[in-house]
Motif scaffolding. Structure first.
Motif, PDB file in Angstrom:
ATOM      1  N   ASP A  91       0.800  -1.218   0.000  1.00 59.05           N
ATOM      2  CA  ASP A  91       0.000   0.000   0.000  1.00 59.05           C
ATOM      3  C   ASP A  91       0.838   1.275   0.000  1.00 59.05           C
ATOM      4  O   ASP A  91       0.311   2.366  -0.080  1.00 59.05           O
ATOM      5  CB  ASP A  91      -1.039   0.007   1.121  1.00 59.05           C
ATOM      6  N   SER A  92       2.172   1.105   0.102  1.00 56.22           N
ATOM      7  CA  SER A  92       3.005   2.306  -0.007  1.00 56.22           C
ATOM      8  C   SER A  92       3.379   2.604  -1.458  1.00 56.22           C
ATOM      9  O   SER A  92       4.072   3.563  -1.730  1.00 56.22           O
ATOM     10  CB  SER A  92       4.285   2.111   0.810  1.00 56.22           C
ATOM     11  N   MET A  93       2.898   1.759  -2.393  1.00 53.83           N
ATOM     12  CA  MET A  93       3.301   1.925  -3.792  1.00 53.83           C
ATOM     13  C   MET A  93       2.080   2.098  -4.690  1.00 53.83           C
ATOM     14  O   MET A  93       1.006   1.608  -4.383  1.00 53.83           O
ATOM     15  CB  MET A  93       4.048   0.680  -4.287  1.00 53.83           C
ATOM     16  N   THR A  94       2.301   2.729  -5.829  1.00 60.13           N
ATOM     17  CA  THR A  94       1.234   2.821  -6.831  1.00 60.13           C
ATOM     18  C   THR A  94       1.010   1.439  -7.430  1.00 60.13           C
ATOM     19  O   THR A  94       1.816   0.531  -7.258  1.00 60.13           O
ATOM     20  CB  THR A  94       1.623   3.772  -7.971  1.00 60.13           C
ATOM     21  N   LEU A  95      -0.117   1.288  -8.161  1.00 66.47           N
ATOM     22  CA  LEU A  95      -0.414   0.009  -8.787  1.00 66.47           C
ATOM     23  C   LEU A  95       0.707  -0.377  -9.757  1.00 66.47           C
ATOM     24  O   LEU A  95       1.171  -1.517  -9.769  1.00 66.47           O
ATOM     25  CB  LEU A  95      -1.748   0.078  -9.543  1.00 66.47           C
ATOM     26  N   ALA A  96       1.148   0.585 -10.546  1.00 65.03           N
ATOM     27  CA  ALA A  96       2.188   0.286 -11.530  1.00 65.03           C
ATOM     28  C   ALA A  96       3.445  -0.214 -10.813  1.00 65.03           C
ATOM     29  O   ALA A  96       4.048  -1.209 -11.207  1.00 65.03           O
ATOM     30  CB  ALA A  96       2.522   1.539 -12.346  1.00 65.03           C
ATOM     31  N   ARG A 133      -2.528   5.176  -9.402  1.00 63.61           N
ATOM     32  CA  ARG A 133      -3.312   5.168  -8.168  1.00 63.61           C
ATOM     33  C   ARG A 133      -2.642   4.320  -7.102  1.00 63.61           C
ATOM     34  O   ARG A 133      -1.899   3.396  -7.394  1.00 63.61           O
ATOM     35  CB  ARG A 133      -4.708   4.561  -8.448  1.00 63.61           C
ATOM     36  N   TYR A 134      -2.970   4.644  -5.863  1.00 55.18           N
ATOM     37  CA  TYR A 134      -2.518   3.808  -4.744  1.00 55.18           C
ATOM     38  C   TYR A 134      -3.619   2.821  -4.378  1.00 55.18           C
ATOM     39  O   TYR A 134      -4.800   3.096  -4.626  1.00 55.18           O
ATOM     40  CB  TYR A 134      -2.169   4.688  -3.533  1.00 55.18           C
ATOM     41  N   PRO A 135      -3.267   1.669  -3.808  1.00 57.96           N
ATOM     42  CA  PRO A 135      -4.269   0.639  -3.504  1.00 57.96           C
ATOM     43  C   PRO A 135      -5.452   1.180  -2.704  1.00 57.96           C
ATOM     44  O   PRO A 135      -6.585   0.729  -2.887  1.00 57.96           O
ATOM     45  CB  PRO A 135      -3.478  -0.380  -2.694  1.00 57.96           C
ATOM     46  N   GLN A 142     -11.187  -3.853  -8.126  1.00 49.18           N
ATOM     47  CA  GLN A 142     -10.006  -3.359  -8.838  1.00 49.18           C
ATOM     48  C   GLN A 142      -8.740  -3.837  -8.153  1.00 49.18           C
ATOM     49  O   GLN A 142      -7.746  -4.182  -8.795  1.00 49.18           O
ATOM     50  CB  GLN A 142     -10.034  -1.828  -8.885  1.00 49.18           C
ATOM     51  N   ARG A 143      -8.790  -3.891  -6.833  1.00 46.02           N
ATOM     52  CA  ARG A 143      -7.608  -4.370  -6.099  1.00 46.02           C
ATOM     53  C   ARG A 143      -7.315  -5.817  -6.461  1.00 46.02           C
ATOM     54  O   ARG A 143      -6.179  -6.205  -6.675  1.00 46.02           O
ATOM     55  CB  ARG A 143      -7.834  -4.241  -4.579  1.00 46.02           C
TER      56      ARG A 143
ATOM     57  N   THR B 125       1.338  -4.674   9.937  1.00 40.96           N
ATOM     58  CA  THR B 125       0.233  -4.568   8.984  1.00 40.96           C
ATOM     59  C   THR B 125       0.560  -5.324   7.698  1.00 40.96           C
ATOM     60  O   THR B 125      -0.279  -6.040   7.144  1.00 40.96           O
ATOM     61  CB  THR B 125      -0.043  -3.087   8.657  1.00 40.96           C
ATOM     62  N   MET B 126       1.801  -5.188   7.248  1.00 44.39           N
ATOM     63  CA  MET B 126       2.194  -5.910   6.035  1.00 44.39           C
ATOM     64  C   MET B 126       2.103  -7.415   6.265  1.00 44.39           C
ATOM     65  O   MET B 126       1.754  -8.167   5.359  1.00 44.39           O
ATOM     66  CB  MET B 126       3.629  -5.543   5.645  1.00 44.39           C
TER      67      MET B 126
END
Lengths: 248, 260, 328
Positions: A91-96, A133-135, A142-143, B125-126
C-alpha cells in the motif's frame, strides 16, 4: 506440474493437512474447494515454499520444493504467480509500482521494459489508466485485478489464486472468473484456484478437488463433483449443513 | 499448597523457555538480515528513504528533548552545587552528562517510541495483510527488503541524531547558565573542557549505534511475528517499544560496565 | 528520493562536524593559532591526564599531548602542545600539580632558576625539558613518615648521649608538633565548612610545622655535636607525649574527614613507629655504637627535613595543590 503427496501440516496442536494429495497437470486449471478454514490457502503456501510440510512431498516440475536452496526457490517463485486473497498489494506503492516489483527481480530487463510490461499487465486486467493510483484509492474488485496483474507480470508458468472472488459482488465475481479464463488463453498458465465460491469453480476449472478434514475427499470434473453422492460433498455443494449431521 | 508451588515453578520455567525461544527467533531474523547484505540490489535503493523516516524525521523530537534536558541539568546542577563546590562544575556536569548518558539514552528511548512503534506497526500490517508473503512470492527476501534498510538506517542515523541532540543540550545548558545562573561563558566552557575527553564522543556513538540496532531490529522483529489483525498490530507496536526500551537500558549499563 | 538524500546527508554531515569540531574545541585546539610541541621528562606524573592544560605564569598556553613511559622504564615522557608564539623561559622546566581541589591536574612551565630547590628530573637530551611532579598530601605524610623513621633510629642510638638541654629542645619540638597536629585537625574540620577558611588555617598550620621542623633541624645538630660527648637521661617520656599527640591527630582526622583516608593510613603508621621508639627506649635497646657505625642516618634525616621544609613552603604558597577532592 505441481504435485503434493501425503502432505501433513499442523500449527501447534491443530492438524490442518492430514495426508493431502493433489496433482495439477500442465495447462489445466484445478479448483480446490472446501469450507472456510479447511486449509486451502495452506496448500498454496506449500507450493511456493512459504510453508514447509511436516511430512510428505511437494514438488513443482519434478523438483522437491523443500530441497531447493534459496536461489532455486526464488527461481521457482518467479515461475509461479500468486494471487492473494485480499490482493496483498503494497500500500506504499502505486499500482504500476506494485506490478513492477516482480519484474525488477528478473535479470536483464531494462527500466523501460519493466514499465512497458507493467502497463501491459494492467491493461490485461482492464486497469489501464490506473497505474498511478494507490491501492487505498481503488475498489475491492479493482484491487483483486491489480493483484492478478502483479501475479502475471513475470509471465509465470503457474498461477495460484487464493479466493479470487471472495467478498465481491456477483457482477465483479463474474468479471474475475472470465478474467481467469482469458488469462489462461493469453498466457497459457497452469492454474490452481482455491475458492469456496462454487460458481467461479465451475466456470474456470477443468477439474475440481474437494478438501475436507485435511484430505482430498473427492476429485473429478466439475460435472462429477456437482452430482457427487458423498454426503459431505453434497452438503457443501448444496449448502445444507443438515446433510453433514447425517454422517456424524 | 504443593500443587500451587509447582504451578508457579512451572510457569516460571515456561516463561523462561518462551523468552529464550523469542531471543532465538530474533537471532534467526538477524542472521537472515546479515545474509541479506549480499542482495545489495534489493535493499540498496531503500536505505535513504528509511534514513529519512527513521533519522531525519526524528531530529525535531530528539532536539526538543535534549534542549529541555540541558536546561534542567544546568538548573539542577547549580541548585546542588552550593558552598564549597565551584560554579564552573555546572559546565562539567551538563557536558559530561549530555554526551555520555542523557543524549544517547533519552534519544534512544524517544526513538524507541517513535521509530520502534512505527516500524512494528508498519511491518505488522504488512504481515497480517500478507504483503510480506507477497514479497516472498515475488522472490524478494523480506529480511533484505524490509529489515536491512531499517536496521542500517537506524545504525547510522541514531548516532547522528544523538550527536546533534547532545550538542543542542549542551548549548541549552550554556544559555541557561549565562542567562539564569549568572555564570560567564568562560566559566561554563572551563567546566566543559575540564573533564572532557574525546572518548566520551566515541562512547556516545557506540551507545547510540547499539540503540539504533536495538530499536530497528526489535521493531522489525515484532512486526514480522505479528498475528491476528489490527489487535495484533497494536500488540506488536507495544511489544516493540517496551522491549526496545528495556534493552536500551540494559545496553546502557552494559556499555558503562565494559567501556568506562 | 533526491530530497531524501539531501536531508539525510545534511543530518549526518552536521552531526559529524559538530562531534569532530566540538571535540577539538573542547580539547583546547583553536583554529586561529599554530602550536609547537615540546617534551619534558618526569620521574612520575601523578594524576596528569592527556589533554590537561599547560600554563605559563598562570595563563593557559597549551595542552598536554601524549604521556608515555620511557622504554627503559626510568622516566615518563610528556608532550606539551603549546602556542607557537609564546616565548618560554631560557631555563624552562615543567611542574606538574593539581590545579584545583577537584582532581584536575595541570602542567606549568616555570623558570628553573626560580625554583632551585625542587628536585627536577634531569634529561640527558638538552632539547627535552626537566620536569618535577609536586607530591600531593599523601606523599607529604609519607615524607613525614620517613622522617619519623629516621628519628627513631637516631633516638634509638643516642639514648645515652643526651644532655638535659637536648632533651628539653626535643620536648619543645614535640610539643610544637603536637600543636600542629591539633591545628591540622581543626583544619580538617574547617575543610568541611569552607574552602577559604581551610586555606587560612593551612597557612597558619604550615608556619607552625615549619618552625617545628626548623627546631628539629637544630636539635639534630645538637645531637650530632653530642655524639662524642657525655651521657643523658632517657627521652622516654617525651616520646610518649609525641605518640599521644599523633594518636590524637589520627583520631581527629578520622572523625572529621572522610576523603583523607590515605593520609590517615600514613598518620597511623607514623604513630606505630613513635610507639616503637618509646618501647625501645624503655627497654634500653640500641647503643651509641650503632649510630657511630652508621653516621649517615643523621645526615639522611637532615636532608629529609630540608625536603619537608621545602614542601611546607610550597604548601603554604599553593595549598590548593595538596588538598584534593574527587567528585567524578
Amino acid at each position: 506440474m505441481i504435485r503434493l503427496r501425503g502432505v501433513h501440516k499442523a500449527f501447534g496442536e491443530k492438524a490442518v493437512l492430514k495426508g493431502f494429495d493433489l496433482a495439477v497437470p500442465r495447462g489445466g486449471t484445478v479448483a480446490l474447494i472446501g469450507a472456510s478454514g479447511a486449509g486451502k490457502s495452506v496448500v498454496l503456501k506449500h507450493i511456493v515454499g512459504l510453508l514447509a510440510a511436516d511430512q510428505g512431498s511437494v514438488s513443482v516440475d519434478g523438483r522437491e520444493v523443500a530441497e531447493l536452496d534459496q536461489e532455486a526457490l526464488y527461481a521457482l517463485r518467479r515461475r509461479v504467480g500468486y494471487v492473494f486473497q485480499f490482493a496483498a498489494l503494497f500500500d506504499s506503492m502505486t499500482l504500476a509500482h506494485n506490478v513492477e516489483m516482480g519484474l525488477r527481480r528478473i535479470p536483464g530487463l531494462s527500466r523501460r521494459d519493466i514499465r512497458r510490461r507493467a502497463a501491459e499487465c494492467l491493461e490485461l486486467v482492464d486497469l489501464g489508466g490506473l497505474g498511478d493510483r494507490y491501492p487505498a484509492e481503488i475498489s475491492g474488485g479493482q484491487r483483486k485485478r491489480a493483484g492478478i496483474a502483479r501475479a502475471i507480470a513475470t509471465r509465470p508458468r503457474y498461477l495460484l489464486y487464493d479466493e479470487p472472488t471472495t467478498g465481491l459482488d456477483p457482477v465483479t465475481t463474474t468479471v474475475i472468473g472470465r478474467l481467469i479464463l482469458r488469462l489462461r488463453e493469453e498466457i497459457g498458465a497452469t492454474g490452481l484456484v482455491v475458492t469456496h465460491d462454487l460458481g467461479t469453480a465451475y466456470e474456470v476449472a477443468d477439474s475440481m478437488a474437494f478438501l475436507h478434514d485435511g484430505r482430498v475427499r473427492a476429485h473429478g470434473a466439475p460435472g462429477e463433483i456437482r452430482i457427487s453422492a458423498d454426503p459431505v460433498v453434497k452438503s457443501f455443494i448444496e449448502g445444507a449443513p443438515e446433510l453433514m449431521e447425517t454422517i456424524a | 499448597m504443593a500443587g500451587k508451588t509447582l504451578d508457579f515453578v512451572g510457569a516460571t520455567g515456561r516463561a523462561a523457555l518462551r523468552f529464550a525461544a523469542t531471543v532465538g527467533e530474533w537471532g534467526v531474523l538477524m542472521q537472515d538480515t546479515i545474509r541479506g547484505l549480499r542482495a545489495v540490489r534489493i535493499w540498496g535503493g531503500l536505505v535513504f528513504e528509511q534514513m529519512m523516516r527513521i533519522g531525519v524525521a526524528s531530529v525535531p523530537i530528539a532536539l526538543f528533548i535534549a534542549a529541555f534536558t540541558g536546561i534542567v541539568l544546568a538548573l539542577q546542577a547549580s541548585y546542588t552545587f552550593t558552598g564549597a563546590v565551584p560554579v564552573y562544575l555546572v559546565g562539567s556536569l551538563v557536558g559530561k552528562t549530555m554526551i555520555i548518558e542523557l543524549g544517547p539514552v533519552l534519544t534512544g528511548l524517544a526513538l524507541a517510541g517513535r521509530v520502534g512503534a512505527s516500524i512494528a506497526a508498519e511491518l505488522g500490517t504488512m504481515r497480517v495483510t500478507e504483503q510480506i508473503d507477497a514479497l516472498e512470492t515475488m522472490a524478494y527476501d523480506p529480511a533484505a527488503y524490509l529489515v536491512l534498510p531499517r536496521v542500517l538506517a537506524g545504525a547510522v542515523m541514531f548516532p547522528a541524531v544523538t550527536l546533534l541532540a547532545s550538542s543542542l543540550g549542551i548549548v541549552a545548558g550554556w544559555l541557561t547558565a549565562i542567562q539564569l545562573l549568572e555564570m560567564s561563558t568562560p566559566e561554563f566552557v572551563r567546566g566543559l573542557e575540564t573533564f572532557f575527553v574525546p572518548f566520551d564522543v566515541v562512547f556516545s556513538v557506540i551507545k547510540s549505534f547499539s540503540f539504533g540496532l536495538t530499536v530497528t531490529s526489535l521493531g522489525c522483529f515484532f512486526g514480522f511475528r505479528t498475528r491476528g489483525g489490527a489487535a495484533g498490530v497494536g500488540r506488536a507496536a507495544t511489544s516493540a517499544v517496551v522491549a526496545s526500551s528495556m534493552v536500551i537500558l540494559v545496553f546502557d549499563a552494559f556499555w558503562a560496565a565494559v567501556l568506562l | 528520493m533526491r530530497r531524501n538524500e539531501v536531508w539525510v546527508g545534511v543530518v549526518i554531515l552536521l552531526s559529524v562536524v559538530v562531534a569532530v569540531v566540538g571535540s577539538f574545541w573542547l580539547r583546547g585546539y583553536r583554529l586561529t593559532r599554530g602550536t609547537t610541541t615540546v617534551e619534558a621528562l618526569f620521574s612520575g606524573v601523578g594524576q596528569l591526564p592527556d589533554g590537561a592544560s599547560v600554563k605559563l605564569r598562570g595563563v593557559t598556553i597549551g595542552r598536554v599531548n601524549g604521556i608515555a613511559v620511557e622504554p627503559d622504564g626510568t622516566a615518563v615522557r610528556v608532550g606539551l602542545a603549546i602556542n607557537a608564539d609564546v616565548q618560554l623561559p631560557a631555563d624552562a622546566a615543567v611542574l606538574i600539580a593539581p590545579e584545583s581541589m577537584f582532581g584536575d591536574w595541570g602542567a606549568e612551565i616555570v623558570s628553573r632558576s626560580a625554583n632551585p630547590r625542587l628536585d627536577f628530573f634531569e634529561p640527558s637530551d638538552p632539547g627535552v625539558l626537566p620536569g618535577f611532579s609536586i607530591p600531593d598530601l599523601s606523599r607529604l605524610t609519607a615524607t613525614a613518615d620517613e622522617i619519623a623513621d629516621n628519628l627513631a633510629t637516631i633516638t634509638d642510638r643516642v639514648e645515652v648521649a643526651f644532655t638535659q638541654e637536648t632533651a628539653e629542645n626535643l620536648r619543645l619540638v614535640i610539643e610544637n608538633v603536637g600543636r600542629v597536629s591539633e591545628q591540622v585537625a581543626e583544619l580538617a574540620d574547617a575543610q568541611i565548612g569552607a574552602v577559604e577558611e581551610l586555606v587560612d588555617n593551612v597557612r597558619t598550620s604550615t608556619r607552625e610545622v615549619e618552625a617545628a621542623a626548623a627546631l628539629a633541624t637544630r636539635t639534630l645538630g645538637e645531637v650530632e655535636r653530642l655524639l662524642s660527648g657525655g651521657v643523658v637521661d632517657s627521652i622516654v617520656g617525651d616520646t610518649r607525649v609525641t605518640a599521644a599527640e599523633f594518636r590524637r591527630l589520627a583520631t581527629d582526622l578520622r572523625e572529621t574527614t572522610t576523603g583523607l583516608s590515605t593520609t590517615l593510613q600514613y598518620a597511623d603508621s607514623t604513630l606505630v613507629r613513635f610507639e616503637r621508639i618509646g618501647r625501645e627506649l624503655e627497654t634500653g635497646e640500641g647503643t651509641l655504637a650503632h649510630l657511630l657505625a652508621d653516621s649517615t642516618v643523621a645526615v639522611q634525616t637532615q636532608s629529609v627535613l630540608t625536603q619537608l621544609t621545602l614542601l611546607l613552603e610550597d604548601f603554604r604558597e599553593n595549598p590548593g595543590r595538596y588538598v584534593r577532592l574527587s567528585i567524578f
